[in-house]
Design an enzyme around this catalytic site. Sequence first.
Site, short mmCIF file in Angstrom:
data_model
loop_
_atom_site.label_atom_id
_atom_site.label_comp_id
_atom_site.label_asym_id
_atom_site.label_seq_id
_atom_site.Cartn_x
_atom_site.Cartn_y
_atom_site.Cartn_z
N HIS A 82 0.79 -1.15 0.09
CA HIS A 82 0.02 -0.03 -0.11
C HIS A 82 0.83 1.39 0.04
O HIS A 82 1.56 1.31 0.83
CB HIS A 82 -0.97 -0.03 1.36
CG HIS A 82 -2.07 0.93 1.16
ND1 HIS A 82 -1.93 2.29 1.15
CD2 HIS A 82 -3.35 0.38 0.97
CE1 HIS A 82 -3.17 2.92 0.99
NE2 HIS A 82 -4.01 2.05 0.75
N LYS A 166 10.04 19.93 6.01
CA LYS A 166 10.86 18.61 5.33
C LYS A 166 9.98 17.49 6.09
O LYS A 166 9.88 17.79 7.45
CB LYS A 166 12.17 18.78 5.51
CG LYS A 166 12.68 18.86 6.77
CD LYS A 166 14.33 19.08 6.84
CE LYS A 166 15.07 19.14 7.95
NZ LYS A 166 16.16 19.22 7.99
N ALA A 171 9.30 9.27 10.56
CA ALA A 171 7.70 9.25 10.64
C ALA A 171 7.28 9.97 9.56
O ALA A 171 5.87 9.83 9.34
CB ALA A 171 7.29 9.87 11.88
#
Length: 299
Positions: A82, A166, A171
């Site tokens: 995905h 940025k 994460a």
Amino acid sequence: MNKIVECVPNFSEGRDKEKLERIVDEIRKQEGVKLLDYSMDRDHNRSVVTFVGEPDQVIEAAFNACKKAAELIDLRTHKGEHPRMGATDVIPLIPIKNISMQECVEYSKKLAKRIGEELNIPVILYEKSASRPEREDLAVIRKGEFEGMFEKLKQEAFKPDFGPDKPHESAGVTAVGARMPLIAFNVNLNTNNIDIAKKIAQAVRGKSGGFKYCKALGFELKERNIVQVSMNMVDYTKTPLYRVFQVIENEANRYGVNVVGSEIVGLVPLNALVDTADYFLKLEDFSYDKVLENRIYGD
């Protein structure tokens, strides 16, 4: 009367159950929130969590889950079928009861601001919360995935609404927004030919001339040695499940393959299933009022 909001965050973790449980625990322990469902997909390497509650409590639970995901998930080593751009990839807020879409938009901005400022994760608002038209479609925002975000966020069109300019080093980027309910609906085919799944996805996808309220991609399910047409049905009242299913079945037959099953990821409105049963059973003079549970529990 209490306001009720649904939240359906998607996390880029579908293989490590312990990690997911630690993320979901942040939702479980939030007072005033009810965890409804969560599921993992190993091939997609992705999890979908569904919970409801009053807006402020939902925002708190979503923030804490996002914070925990940022601690546990490192996209630099993440692989899955995905598309993804963030450890917490997307956080939608859906109005359920006694709350307007515009109120959900404001709550989504409140959540996005906290994630950007406190977690140092860039956030792009999408769907009804989008700050510009090209950001309404999550697929457009996410194109390029985590690896491409370092260049993409330099473009004015995709400058984050909140947080740094940025991506967070591990994460990534998170999308937050208010939207109507959607149904994550997947159809599996008895072939490992990914080109067939992609061609069928193109046939039903709204952007390529298919159904307006259907978003679709073709994926491999390597552990099962089959392929999947994976869809988001963004308005099941205008593009019902049964209609898309029949087209997929017909298209599959053209390529000499069969549908071997379908699945709902997360939760689904009862009406969507009632409509499907009504259609395939050719029920006469049928209505939602004839559903037993509806008569017992009302609205």
